[in-house]
Enzyme design. Sequence first.
Site, PDB file in Angstrom:
ATOM      1  N   HIS A  40      -4.437 -11.228  14.272  1.00  0.00           N
ATOM      2  CA  HIS A  40      -3.075 -10.736  14.452  1.00  0.00           C
ATOM      3  C   HIS A  40      -2.705 -10.751  15.921  1.00  0.00           C
ATOM      4  O   HIS A  40      -3.558 -10.772  16.798  1.00  0.00           O
ATOM      5  CB  HIS A  40      -2.949  -9.304  13.919  1.00  0.00           C
ATOM      6  CG  HIS A  40      -3.590  -9.108  12.588  1.00  0.00           C
ATOM      7  ND1 HIS A  40      -3.144  -9.761  11.469  1.00  0.00           N
ATOM      8  CD2 HIS A  40      -4.659  -8.381  12.206  1.00  0.00           C
ATOM      9  CE1 HIS A  40      -3.901  -9.424  10.448  1.00  0.00           C
ATOM     10  NE2 HIS A  40      -4.836  -8.591  10.869  1.00  0.00           N
ATOM     11  N   ASP A  43      -2.334  -4.441   3.541  1.00  0.00           N
ATOM     12  CA  ASP A  43      -2.406  -4.610   4.999  1.00  0.00           C
ATOM     13  C   ASP A  43      -3.222  -5.835   5.404  1.00  0.00           C
ATOM     14  O   ASP A  43      -4.198  -6.208   4.728  1.00  0.00           O
ATOM     15  CB  ASP A  43      -3.012  -3.360   5.650  1.00  0.00           C
ATOM     16  CG  ASP A  43      -2.016  -2.206   5.700  1.00  0.00           C
ATOM     17  OD1 ASP A  43      -0.842  -2.436   5.393  1.00  0.00           O
ATOM     18  OD2 ASP A  43      -2.420  -1.088   6.055  1.00  0.00           O
ATOM     19  N   GLU A 102      -9.862  -4.237   5.250  1.00  0.00           N
ATOM     20  CA  GLU A 102      -9.676  -3.220   4.214  1.00  0.00           C
ATOM     21  C   GLU A 102      -8.511  -3.590   3.306  1.00  0.00           C
ATOM     22  O   GLU A 102      -8.569  -3.406   2.084  1.00  0.00           O
ATOM     23  CB  GLU A 102      -9.451  -1.849   4.861  1.00  0.00           C
ATOM     24  CG  GLU A 102      -9.525  -0.720   3.860  1.00  0.00           C
ATOM     25  CD  GLU A 102      -9.815   0.624   4.508  1.00  0.00           C
ATOM     26  OE1 GLU A 102      -9.917   1.602   3.767  1.00  0.00           O
ATOM     27  OE2 GLU A 102      -9.933   0.675   5.744  1.00  0.00           O
ATOM     28  N   ARG A 121      -3.329  -2.449  13.858  1.00  0.00           N
ATOM     29  CA  ARG A 121      -4.800  -2.498  13.918  1.00  0.00           C
ATOM     30  C   ARG A 121      -5.219  -3.900  14.343  1.00  0.00           C
ATOM     31  O   ARG A 121      -5.346  -4.803  13.525  1.00  0.00           O
ATOM     32  CB  ARG A 121      -5.414  -2.118  12.572  1.00  0.00           C
ATOM     33  CG  ARG A 121      -5.184  -0.654  12.216  1.00  0.00           C
ATOM     34  CD  ARG A 121      -5.959  -0.215  10.987  1.00  0.00           C
ATOM     35  NE  ARG A 121      -5.692   1.185  10.688  1.00  0.00           N
ATOM     36  CZ  ARG A 121      -4.738   1.621   9.874  1.00  0.00           C
ATOM     37  NH1 ARG A 121      -3.972   0.741   9.256  1.00  0.00           N
ATOM     38  NH2 ARG A 121      -4.552   2.907   9.658  1.00  0.00           N
ATOM     39  N   TYR A 166       1.766  -5.256  13.380  1.00  0.00           N
ATOM     40  CA  TYR A 166       0.622  -4.524  12.811  1.00  0.00           C
ATOM     41  C   TYR A 166      -0.196  -3.854  13.902  1.00  0.00           C
ATOM     42  O   TYR A 166      -0.479  -4.455  14.941  1.00  0.00           O
ATOM     43  CB  TYR A 166      -0.248  -5.485  12.002  1.00  0.00           C
ATOM     44  CG  TYR A 166      -1.257  -4.778  11.140  1.00  0.00           C
ATOM     45  CD1 TYR A 166      -0.850  -3.828  10.214  1.00  0.00           C
ATOM     46  CD2 TYR A 166      -2.616  -5.044  11.268  1.00  0.00           C
ATOM     47  CE1 TYR A 166      -1.769  -3.166   9.418  1.00  0.00           C
ATOM     48  CE2 TYR A 166      -3.547  -4.396  10.470  1.00  0.00           C
ATOM     49  CZ  TYR A 166      -3.114  -3.450   9.556  1.00  0.00           C
ATOM     50  OH  TYR A 166      -4.021  -2.796   8.767  1.00  0.00           O
ATOM     51  N   GLU A 196       0.799  -1.219   0.000  1.00  0.00           N
ATOM     52  CA  GLU A 196       0.000   0.000   0.000  1.00  0.00           C
ATOM     53  C   GLU A 196       0.835   1.272   0.000  1.00  0.00           C
ATOM     54  O   GLU A 196       0.482   2.245  -0.646  1.00  0.00           O
ATOM     55  CB  GLU A 196      -0.949   0.016   1.214  1.00  0.00           C
ATOM     56  CG  GLU A 196      -2.082  -0.993   1.111  1.00  0.00           C
ATOM     57  CD  GLU A 196      -3.074  -0.862   2.251  1.00  0.00           C
ATOM     58  OE1 GLU A 196      -3.430   0.278   2.603  1.00  0.00           O
ATOM     59  OE2 GLU A 196      -3.488  -1.893   2.808  1.00  0.00           O
ATOM     60  N   ASP A 224      -5.773  -6.780   7.110  1.00  0.00           N
ATOM     61  CA  ASP A 224      -7.082  -6.608   7.729  1.00  0.00           C
ATOM     62  C   ASP A 224      -8.142  -6.613   6.634  1.00  0.00           C
ATOM     63  O   ASP A 224      -7.841  -6.832   5.458  1.00  0.00           O
ATOM     64  CB  ASP A 224      -7.136  -5.311   8.559  1.00  0.00           C
ATOM     65  CG  ASP A 224      -6.787  -4.067   7.741  1.00  0.00           C
ATOM     66  OD1 ASP A 224      -6.730  -4.152   6.493  1.00  0.00           O
ATOM     67  OD2 ASP A 224      -6.558  -3.000   8.341  1.00  0.00           O
TER      68      ASP A 224
END
Length: 775
Positions: A347, A83, A87, A303, A301, A10, A85
């Site tokens: 995670h 990433d 999204e 989040r 990570y 990203e 997750d």
Amino acid sequence: MAKTNLVIVESPAKAKTIGKYLGPGYEVKASMGHVRDLPKSKLGVDVEHGFQPDYQPIKGKEEVIEDLQKAAKKSERVYLATDPDREGEAISWHLKELLGIPDDKTYRVTFNEITKKVVNDSIAAPRAIDQNLVDAQQARRILDRIVGYQLSPLLWKKIRRGLSAGRVQSVATRLVAEREGEIRAFVPQEYWSLDVELERIATNLGRFKAAFYGREKKLELHSQEEVQTVVDAVKDAPFTVRGVKRQEKQRNPAPPFTTSTLQQEASRKLNMTPRRTMSIAQQLYEGVDIDGEGTVGLITYMRTDSLRLSDEATAAARDFILGRYGESYYPGKARHYKTKSGAQDAHEAIRPSDVNLTPEQVRKDLTQEQYRLYKLIWSRFLACQMSSALYDSVTIDVESAGYHFRANHASLKFSGYMAVYVEGKDEDEEAPQSPLPDLKEGEVVRLDKTSPEQHFTQPPSRYTEATLIKALEEKGIGRPSTYAPTISTILDREYVVKEGKYLRTTPLGEVVNDLMKEKFPDIVDTAFTANMEERLDEVEEGKENWRDILSSFYGGFSQELQTAEQDTERIKVPDEVSDVICPKCGRNLVFKSGRFGRFLACPGWPECDHTQPIVIEMPGKCPKCGGKILKKTSKRGFAYYGCENNTNKDEARKCDFMTWDVPVKEVCPSCGQTLFKKSGRGFKKPFCINPECPNFLPEDQRGYKKKTAAAETPAEGAPPEEEKKPAKKTAAKKTAEKKTGEKKTAKKAAEKKPAEKKTRKTTAKKTASKPEGEA
């Protein structure tokens, strides 16, 4: 020529880090986030045909998309490494669809931490895109688009243009508004405390203080009469030690950070906003250039709502603790923390990628903000694997005339994890008591003094950003990725304002919240919103169809929307009245909003056109006259600090002290004057501005560029705006070429002023016609 493998991430920072780890044979490129999304100009969802989304390439990303298409076409394999997750999974899916990557060339990889080992292990074990994760993200995006794009126009018609509503932001606003309602409705209740000062009869070394407890059970004292009854009963009666209880108590470390607890603790300890915290954490995750190590991702990570730690991480922590602190600081086995029910466990908790990279070791390679946040994460992780802290606790119960008094004291016996880290608190802790004398049960002590004190119960505290995130998490509203943007949104929309560290609803926020509660009770209902999050989680797990969720929601929502359109009259937002009096006409000034934020204005416009910046009282005292220091805002939106007597009409008391430096609550140990710090983000070391003090720090050593003599002192009674402008110009004009370019630009700008004004109006009109959904 052999084909290379393409890895798409990203961000460019992450691409740089991963590229170094993979070496030749791999080309790493960044998508710069999303490459396609729902169009901004319209709803972009066909609600009549199964909520079919109309995804479009994002404007401005044409070159990025074209570059990725060319690279994908010539690559043997395409690794989608966005990433880890929902999204990120959705971005990978959008990349595959938009770039036309065949299934047999598509490989999905995720990195919980960006280290050489994890990156290479992940590339060696790719998987397919998880469509359940994609569908969960699609459902959230479309749900928020429907709410935002269909509710916002209603708010424009009925309240004010430019407003927005969203599924999570509306609930967050409601929580703040309800807390404000609780505070207004609060009725203080009287209560009393009664302390007695006691001393040993045989020696003067045994003085201590005990608080009233009750009789056999704990009692509350509600009036002065009740207190006086106790005082009269004990003033001539003996005090006897009824019991002495000594015990060892332990305090366990807090678990490692999740997204919400990191944001809360960074707010408490570092005074960072949630959005800033996540921005700095992203930098630490993606990679920082460390001397001798190269580019290193310093944390896992960021989040996550899981408390799980890998065996590798706990083993590394064990070795570090034993090596630096010794066996007594390690509990004998790894600590494991239970993740709360309903949390995602994809995670690990947030932790340093390598515990051996201590904050002190990497400090010179980090910015001040990066260092402080990394130190917070590193310390919390290490502490969570250390031994408990031990306290020697003593409780003494004393009896007189049938009434019981109690004294407590605890002293730290073994620091354990507290040698590394102590968790912050939302409320101030009580002051520590003095040690208690070594009394024996049955010993008689003498009453020296009684100290009754009247108190009143206090209303609940307003939310801070930290406590609001905690409330959202406890109620199951939102997910790790939504906390920061939700709070930023309600602040940007001015539904909520921040006063000091506390959040308060504005009249606009209360009007919007009242309308939402009346017309759309489901949207602002905490239980409904939490249930929706659970259903989205079930989509992720493959237990529910995402279109069914949207269908079940939309039926009731569309009916509520139609009813609200018909039944709601236009609502006027009342002005928020201040206690500041207009110097021209004597009215109370009201709060208004402009391009540089909120300001005070006279409600008598157009007869009276007086406006002035909002002032906030700061800690410390004016170094010239001892008056209060106020935070003010210049006409250009810059914050500066001046004495309360800047505008005093009495010339004898008028004070011209003004500065860009921020006053702090600490005072100089040498001269006793208020210390100041450089303005700006992150921690800044306080300094003394008193020229006669040995600790005085000259202005050219405070981190600012040296000013000209003309700019040293601002005009009397006016904000020091000219102080800032010359510095900026001087810095900008480094070369003759730049000077020439700037003159030409200025000349062109002057010639185009009327056209620019017209363009700005047109742009503003277009922007107002496009309601944005929730972030």
